[in-house]
Scaffold this motif. Structure first.
Motif, PDB file in Angstrom:
ATOM      1  N   ALA A 176      -3.423   1.121  -4.758  1.00 50.54           N
ATOM      2  CA  ALA A 176      -3.604  -0.033  -3.608  1.00 50.54           C
ATOM      3  C   ALA A 176      -2.263  -0.138  -2.761  1.00 50.54           C
ATOM      4  N   ASN A 177      -2.548  -0.465  -1.532  1.00 49.40           N
ATOM      5  CA  ASN A 177      -1.443  -0.527  -0.672  1.00 49.40           C
ATOM      6  C   ASN A 177      -1.324  -2.083  -0.385  1.00 49.40           C
ATOM      7  N   PRO A 178       0.067  -2.832  -0.385  1.00 51.43           N
ATOM      8  CA  PRO A 178       1.131  -2.107  -0.964  1.00 51.43           C
ATOM      9  C   PRO A 178       1.216  -1.832  -2.319  1.00 51.43           C
ATOM     10  N   ALA A 179       1.947  -0.628  -2.722  1.00 51.45           N
ATOM     11  CA  ALA A 179       2.184  -0.398  -4.100  1.00 51.45           C
ATOM     12  C   ALA A 179       3.335  -0.756  -4.540  1.00 51.45           C
ATOM     13  N   ILE A 212       9.082   1.835   2.857  1.00 50.93           N
ATOM     14  CA  ILE A 212       9.216   1.021   1.601  1.00 50.93           C
ATOM     15  C   ILE A 212      10.023  -0.401   1.814  1.00 50.93           C
ATOM     16  N   SER A 213       9.982  -1.476   0.934  1.00 49.68           N
ATOM     17  CA  SER A 213      10.936  -2.716   1.014  1.00 49.68           C
ATOM     18  C   SER A 213      11.397  -2.900  -0.394  1.00 49.68           C
ATOM     19  N   LEU A 214      12.762  -2.929  -0.297  1.00 53.02           N
ATOM     20  CA  LEU A 214      13.596  -3.180  -1.301  1.00 53.02           C
ATOM     21  C   LEU A 214      13.414  -4.506  -1.977  1.00 53.02           C
ATOM     22  N   ALA A 215      13.611  -4.534  -3.319  1.00 50.52           N
ATOM     23  CA  ALA A 215      13.720  -5.921  -4.085  1.00 50.52           C
ATOM     24  C   ALA A 215      14.412  -5.541  -5.271  1.00 50.52           C
ATOM     25  N   TYR A 216      14.852  -6.463  -6.067  1.00 54.47           N
ATOM     26  CA  TYR A 216      15.577  -6.434  -7.323  1.00 54.47           C
ATOM     27  C   TYR A 216      14.792  -5.795  -8.384  1.00 54.47           C
ATOM     28  N   ILE A 221       5.916  -0.136  -1.780  1.00 55.56           N
ATOM     29  CA  ILE A 221       5.805   0.875  -1.097  1.00 55.56           C
ATOM     30  C   ILE A 221       4.566   0.580   0.183  1.00 55.56           C
ATOM     31  N   VAL A 222       4.940   0.751   1.432  1.00 58.28           N
ATOM     32  CA  VAL A 222       4.209  -0.060   2.417  1.00 58.28           C
ATOM     33  C   VAL A 222       2.568   0.597   2.116  1.00 58.28           C
ATOM     34  N   ASP A 223       2.639   1.907   2.292  1.00 62.99           N
ATOM     35  CA  ASP A 223       1.620   2.822   2.469  1.00 62.99           C
ATOM     36  C   ASP A 223       1.611   4.141   1.936  1.00 62.99           C
ATOM     37  N   LEU A 224       1.021   4.500   0.673  1.00 64.10           N
ATOM     38  CA  LEU A 224       1.287   5.583  -0.172  1.00 64.10           C
ATOM     39  C   LEU A 224       1.167   6.678   0.760  1.00 64.10           C
TER      40      LEU A 224
END
Length: 237
Positions: A176-179, A212-216, A221-224
């Motif tokens: 699924a998106n986002p993943a 992508i979006s970074l987090a701790y 992943i916005v769209d695979l």
């Protein structure tokens, strides 16, 4: 040692097994296998099996992950692979007579369902129709490894990092998106064979592209499909 073996109901184990290759065997076989299992929990990273030692426990990852680590005599080490939730550690080590060449470590906060490898070999011999599904799972991981090895030699560093993220998402069966991919930048750097500074720069570049979006401790992943297209695209030099 931070190992706790807690009793859980065979019904809980049965539910996890239903989503694996063993789920093809039917209720009676799954019930038998559930009765043989135990649950392991690790609060801190823990050595499960050292290189050169037979793998005595066969594990299904429920939470956290298992790292397969190569180590040199000098102490230098590199993570070769992650075994993520829903995957096994490992089919080949369970059935091969030669002990693994690598260390197996649990992550912190990990939970596994485990069996003695001897019990699994006996169970599979009694239920031989499981073997094509085992071969299929081994083949899937080998295909991902081959894809990473081959494609990563043909593109630049930014695309190599994109490909690594995409293959890890496939290995974890994200669709699924986002993943959301749970892995640290340090571990990605180890898998990509680059420094943490280089990995951070490459991941920031992918974020700037909107992929992508970074987090701790994780990445979104916005769209695979878009990530896959970028990873395989012929970019101008």
């Amino acid at each position: 040692m931070a190992l706790m073996t807690n009793p859980v109901s065979p019904e809980d184990i049965y539910a996890h097994l239903q989503t694996t290759a063993f789920g093809r065997l039917g209720d009676q076989a799954l019930g038998q296998l559930s009765q043989l299992a135990s649950v392991e929990r690790f609060q801190v990273p823990t050595l499960l099996s050292a290189a050169g030692e037979p793998l005595t426990r066969f594990r299904l990852v429920v939470e956290g992950h298992i790292e397969i680590v190569a180590r040199r005599a000098t102490g230098k080490e590199v993570v070769l692979s992650y075994v993520s939730p829903g995957s096994w550690a490992t089919w080949l080590a369970c059935f091969m007579d030669t002990p693994p060449d690598n260390d197996f470590y649990s992550s912190a906060g990990a939970c596994f369902i485990a069996w003695p490898t001897a019990e699994i070999r006996t169970f599979c011999a009694q239920n031989p129709k499981i073997y094509p599904f085992i071969i299929g799972e081994v083949g899937r991981r080998m295909r991902l490894l081959t894809e990473w090895t081959g494609q990563s030699l043909l593109v630049g560093p930014e695309q190599r990092m994109a490909k690594l993220l995409y293959l890890m998402a496939r290995e974890q069966k994200l669709q699924a998106n986002p993943a959301t991919l749970h892995v640290t930048q340090a571990r990605l750097a180890s898998l990509a064979r680059c420094s943490r500074q280089t990995a951070n720069a490459l991941l920031s570049a992918l974020e700037a592209r909107g992929l992508i979006s970074l987090a701790y401790g994780k990445f979104e992943i916005v769209d695979l499909a878009e990530l896959a297209v970028f990873a395989d695209a012929e970019l101008p030099e």
